[in-house]
Design a protein around this motif. Sequence first.
Motif, PDB file in Angstrom:
ATOM      1  N   MET A   1       0.841  -1.208   0.000  1.00  0.00           N
ATOM      2  CA  MET A   1       0.000   0.000   0.000  1.00  0.00           C
ATOM      3  C   MET A   1       0.876   1.258   0.000  1.00  0.00           C
ATOM      4  SD  MET A   1      -3.192   1.180   0.036  1.00  0.00           S
ATOM      5  CE  MET A   1      -4.399   0.074   0.716  1.00  0.00           C
ATOM      6  N   LYS A   4       1.998   1.804  -3.362  1.00  0.00           N
ATOM      7  CA  LYS A   4       0.870   2.213  -4.197  1.00  0.00           C
ATOM      8  C   LYS A   4       0.583   3.710  -3.989  1.00  0.00           C
ATOM      9  CE  LYS A   4      -2.572  -0.834  -4.444  1.00  0.00           C
ATOM     10  NZ  LYS A   4      -3.813  -1.527  -4.043  1.00  0.00           N
ATOM     11  N   ILE A   5       0.539   4.103  -2.698  1.00  0.00           N
ATOM     12  CA  ILE A   5       0.276   5.513  -2.388  1.00  0.00           C
ATOM     13  C   ILE A   5       1.377   6.382  -2.994  1.00  0.00           C
ATOM     14  CG2 ILE A   5       0.124   7.221  -0.513  1.00  0.00           C
ATOM     15  CD1 ILE A   5      -1.192   5.043   1.209  1.00  0.00           C
ATOM     16  N   ARG A   8       1.042   6.531  -6.870  1.00  0.00           N
ATOM     17  CA  ARG A   8      -0.138   7.306  -7.291  1.00  0.00           C
ATOM     18  C   ARG A   8       0.044   8.794  -6.994  1.00  0.00           C
ATOM     19  NH1 ARG A   8      -5.212   3.493  -5.546  1.00  0.00           N
ATOM     20  NH2 ARG A   8      -4.617   1.703  -6.790  1.00  0.00           N
ATOM     21  N   ASN A   9       0.745   9.094  -5.916  1.00  0.00           N
ATOM     22  CA  ASN A   9       0.954  10.507  -5.592  1.00  0.00           C
ATOM     23  C   ASN A   9       1.867  11.187  -6.600  1.00  0.00           C
ATOM     24  OD1 ASN A   9      -0.574  11.525  -3.375  1.00  0.00           O
ATOM     25  ND2 ASN A   9       0.424   9.988  -2.107  1.00  0.00           N
ATOM     26  N   ARG A  12      -0.268  12.414  -9.221  1.00  0.00           N
ATOM     27  CA  ARG A  12      -1.359  13.270  -8.738  1.00  0.00           C
ATOM     28  C   ARG A  12      -1.251  14.675  -9.310  1.00  0.00           C
ATOM     29  NH1 ARG A  12      -2.343  13.352  -2.349  1.00  0.00           N
ATOM     30  NH2 ARG A  12      -3.884  14.992  -2.176  1.00  0.00           N
ATOM     31  N   ARG A 297      -2.907  17.812   5.553  1.00  0.00           N
ATOM     32  CA  ARG A 297      -4.084  17.275   6.244  1.00  0.00           C
ATOM     33  C   ARG A 297      -4.143  15.737   6.111  1.00  0.00           C
ATOM     34  NH1 ARG A 297     -10.047  19.788   6.361  1.00  0.00           N
ATOM     35  NH2 ARG A 297      -8.821  21.657   6.552  1.00  0.00           N
ATOM     36  N   GLU A 298      -3.730  15.251   4.945  1.00  0.00           N
ATOM     37  CA  GLU A 298      -3.684  13.784   4.758  1.00  0.00           C
ATOM     38  C   GLU A 298      -2.698  13.143   5.724  1.00  0.00           C
ATOM     39  OE1 GLU A 298      -2.911  12.505   0.684  1.00  0.00           O
ATOM     40  OE2 GLU A 298      -4.097  14.233   0.050  1.00  0.00           O
ATOM     41  N   THR A 301      -4.276  13.032   9.003  1.00  0.00           N
ATOM     42  CA  THR A 301      -5.292  11.974   9.047  1.00  0.00           C
ATOM     43  C   THR A 301      -4.638  10.605   9.234  1.00  0.00           C
ATOM     44  OG1 THR A 301      -6.630  13.274   7.532  1.00  0.00           O
ATOM     45  CG2 THR A 301      -7.240  10.963   7.804  1.00  0.00           C
ATOM     46  N   LEU A 302      -3.594  10.370   8.434  1.00  0.00           N
ATOM     47  CA  LEU A 302      -2.902   9.077   8.524  1.00  0.00           C
ATOM     48  C   LEU A 302      -2.346   8.849   9.925  1.00  0.00           C
ATOM     49  CD1 LEU A 302      -1.055   8.916   5.098  1.00  0.00           C
ATOM     50  CD2 LEU A 302      -2.598   7.182   6.007  1.00  0.00           C
ATOM     51  N   MET A 303      -1.786   9.917  10.502  1.00  0.00           N
ATOM     52  CA  MET A 303      -1.214   9.766  11.844  1.00  0.00           C
ATOM     53  C   MET A 303      -2.332   9.602  12.878  1.00  0.00           C
ATOM     54  SD  MET A 303       1.942  12.364  11.340  1.00  0.00           S
ATOM     55  CE  MET A 303       2.890  12.282  12.798  1.00  0.00           C
ATOM     56  N   ARG A 311       6.509   5.363   9.725  1.00  0.00           N
ATOM     57  CA  ARG A 311       5.811   4.931   8.512  1.00  0.00           C
ATOM     58  C   ARG A 311       5.567   6.113   7.571  1.00  0.00           C
ATOM     59  NH1 ARG A 311       2.391  -0.289   9.007  1.00  0.00           N
ATOM     60  NH2 ARG A 311       2.205  -0.819   6.823  1.00  0.00           N
TER      61      ARG A 311
ATOM     62  N   ARG B  86      -4.405   4.270  19.112  1.00  0.00           N
ATOM     63  CA  ARG B  86      -5.301   4.917  18.144  1.00  0.00           C
ATOM     64  C   ARG B  86      -5.755   3.923  17.080  1.00  0.00           C
ATOM     65  NH1 ARG B  86      -1.548   9.276  18.501  1.00  0.00           N
ATOM     66  NH2 ARG B  86      -0.634   8.759  16.478  1.00  0.00           N
ATOM     67  N   PHE B  94     -14.136  12.713  10.350  1.00  0.00           N
ATOM     68  CA  PHE B  94     -13.837  14.142  10.281  1.00  0.00           C
ATOM     69  C   PHE B  94     -14.927  14.905   9.526  1.00  0.00           C
ATOM     70  CE2 PHE B  94      -9.865  11.763  10.434  1.00  0.00           C
ATOM     71  CZ  PHE B  94      -9.201  12.360  11.491  1.00  0.00           C
ATOM     72  N   LEU B 100      -8.046   9.615   1.644  1.00  0.00           N
ATOM     73  CA  LEU B 100      -6.846   9.756   0.815  1.00  0.00           C
ATOM     74  C   LEU B 100      -7.282   9.779  -0.652  1.00  0.00           C
ATOM     75  CD1 LEU B 100      -4.343   7.340   2.590  1.00  0.00           C
ATOM     76  CD2 LEU B 100      -4.612   9.791   2.878  1.00  0.00           C
ATOM     77  N   VAL B 102      -5.862   9.563  -3.476  1.00  0.00           N
ATOM     78  CA  VAL B 102      -5.254   8.679  -4.488  1.00  0.00           C
ATOM     79  C   VAL B 102      -5.723   7.229  -4.336  1.00  0.00           C
ATOM     80  CG1 VAL B 102      -3.194  10.072  -4.858  1.00  0.00           C
ATOM     81  CG2 VAL B 102      -3.182   8.319  -3.069  1.00  0.00           C
ATOM     82  N   LEU B 103      -6.485   6.972  -3.266  1.00  0.00           N
ATOM     83  CA  LEU B 103      -6.956   5.598  -3.051  1.00  0.00           C
ATOM     84  C   LEU B 103      -8.447   5.494  -3.353  1.00  0.00           C
ATOM     85  CD1 LEU B 103      -5.169   4.673   0.315  1.00  0.00           C
ATOM     86  CD2 LEU B 103      -4.363   4.329  -2.022  1.00  0.00           C
ATOM     87  N   LEU B 114      -4.408  -2.410   7.196  1.00  0.00           N
ATOM     88  CA  LEU B 114      -3.018  -2.578   6.754  1.00  0.00           C
ATOM     89  C   LEU B 114      -2.057  -2.099   7.828  1.00  0.00           C
ATOM     90  CD1 LEU B 114      -3.330  -1.455   3.068  1.00  0.00           C
ATOM     91  CD2 LEU B 114      -2.178  -3.515   3.796  1.00  0.00           C
TER      92      LEU B 114
END
Lengths: 404, 238
Positions: A1, A4-5, A8-9, A12, A297-298, A301-303, A311, B86, B94, B100, B102-103, B114
Amino acid sequence: MLAKIAVRNIFRNGRRSAITLMVIVFGAVALILFGGYRARTFFALRESTIRGRVGHLQVYKAGYSKARSQKPLEYGLDDPAALRKEIESVPHVKMTAAQITVMGLISNGEKSETFLATAVEPQKDRAMNNQRVVSGTDLPDNESDAVILGQGLAAAMNVKPGDYLTIMTTTVSGSLNAMDVRVAGIFMSGVKEYDDRAIKLSLLGAQQLLQTRKVEKLLIFLDDTDRTEAAHAEISQLFASRHQALEMKEWRELAPFYRQVVALYTGIFGFLGLVVFGIVVFSVANTIMMSIFERTREIGTLMAIGTTRARVWRMFLAEGLAIGVLGGILGVVIGAALGALINHGHVMLPPPPGYTVGYPLRIMLNPSVLLPALVVSIVTATISAVFPALKASRMKIVDALGHI
Amino acid sequence: MTQQPLVHLTGVTRNYRLGSVSVPALTGISIDIDPGELVALAGPSGSGKTTLLNLIGCIDKPDSGRIVIDGVDITAVPLNRLAALRRSTLGFIFQTFNLLPVLTARENVEVPLLLMGVPRKDRDERTSLWLRQVGLETQAGQRPDQLSGGQRQRVAIARAMVTRPKLVLADEPTANLDSDTAGRILDLLADINGRTGCTFVFATHDPALMARAGRIIHLRDGQVVTNHPAERQLAAAV
């Protein structure tokens, strides 16, 4: 993943990624063209030096290189025939050639000049193919009084093929001796200083002039330059086992011009490489920094959903890596195509300092040139991502989520 | 036997710095939230709802006080070391969906699994289950920019629920949606709360959302003004 991210980025923001990829491609192409030119130049110079002048190895009587002898051939080889038979039995030895260097005066009856003669075995010398005969013939096989002259010396002596000259030097016993010689041909090596003083005559003729049966040295030619060290070791072992008082040198010690060129080109291309590296680093780092800014912001969100800082760091590093891989592959393909085009175009470069003829621009395209370009592109792009990735991974989650 | 609260806050204070001035966002907050509750944090803008949500969500640290989540005292634990908590215990929804881009919808839902290292087969089953639960099976392969606001929020809900969290925190989950879509999202959240027993805490201005809550905690100027079951407060309001 993560991969992949990352990939793809890259797509973008197509325009920005395209510019970054172009910079990496430019870097890889520059590395291939400069590196290929450098490799080809080193290879050509190395092989012409070895095969045309010094051989892969040279054998002398022990003490030759340290002796400051006043008499010619005091440290000459007494029985070269037996010695070369032994050496030629060693695997990968293609041929041996005996040589004597003679210095003296050359005269046309009206004026005299100093000369530097190389006495060679004509057949072997032709095989070495280190000069271009511009007039007359090459050194004949069975004519001990024939010589060929460098273009500059021939002009100074005002001679053409078929004319006669007199050469004079000191014999091995220290007395003076002279010999009339027929000019069989005129040659050019491309190095003006050499062509202004050079003579080639047969080994037999030189031995008659010097009144000896000795030779100064034996040149050893191998079938592959990369086997020089191994052959050196094997032949040294052979000498040691027969208790022969001989010494040997490798071509690298005998080719100061080659070493100077290597040092000069390495310095120049090293600097160019550094410039290219800097451009790529700043470009990729800038792209990733902008990407991080846009995706703050992404990242938050991920964190927030449990992605660790490590990561996040790896994710942006993966983006640098992906850009590097993509740009590197594109760069290698384009660089190789451009290199092939240049090789196909037979472009001639002007003569380098001290030379009288130009040489073709050739780009060496082999794995030793292409692979480093690919690796450098990937490593550089990845390194460029380290700092931005670190910055992303150290963001405060709350601040990142609140980023507009 | 008394049930242990899922969330326990004692004397929690959080200040922000605005230049050289320290601005109090929360002052002396002490609340408990039990498992299975559906709690609304209400109050005007700047009352401290989001700050409180961030503290409960382990993405911000208090200046003083004590916070215990699911029996773990997180007060002194650095935020980065709370990533595992978390991932496993909390879910986030939110206001701006925060998917995301791109997904695809499916991949967005899959991300937390994952991160947890869930094996592929289990991951696929759980992702499919939650896409079905939020009614987005047919949109699974679409990216966020191909989805409507309501659909995006459904993806965000599936992403929050796919790890089977004990507590889901939602910051203004209906604020960016029209009233019909917001209503359907509220139905969905209430349904999930009823069926899974998962605890939900919302920060909201939305009276419709407050009406669905089992308890409403009113905040003003960083302090708890009221903290009662919703029926009582709504009745008082009437």
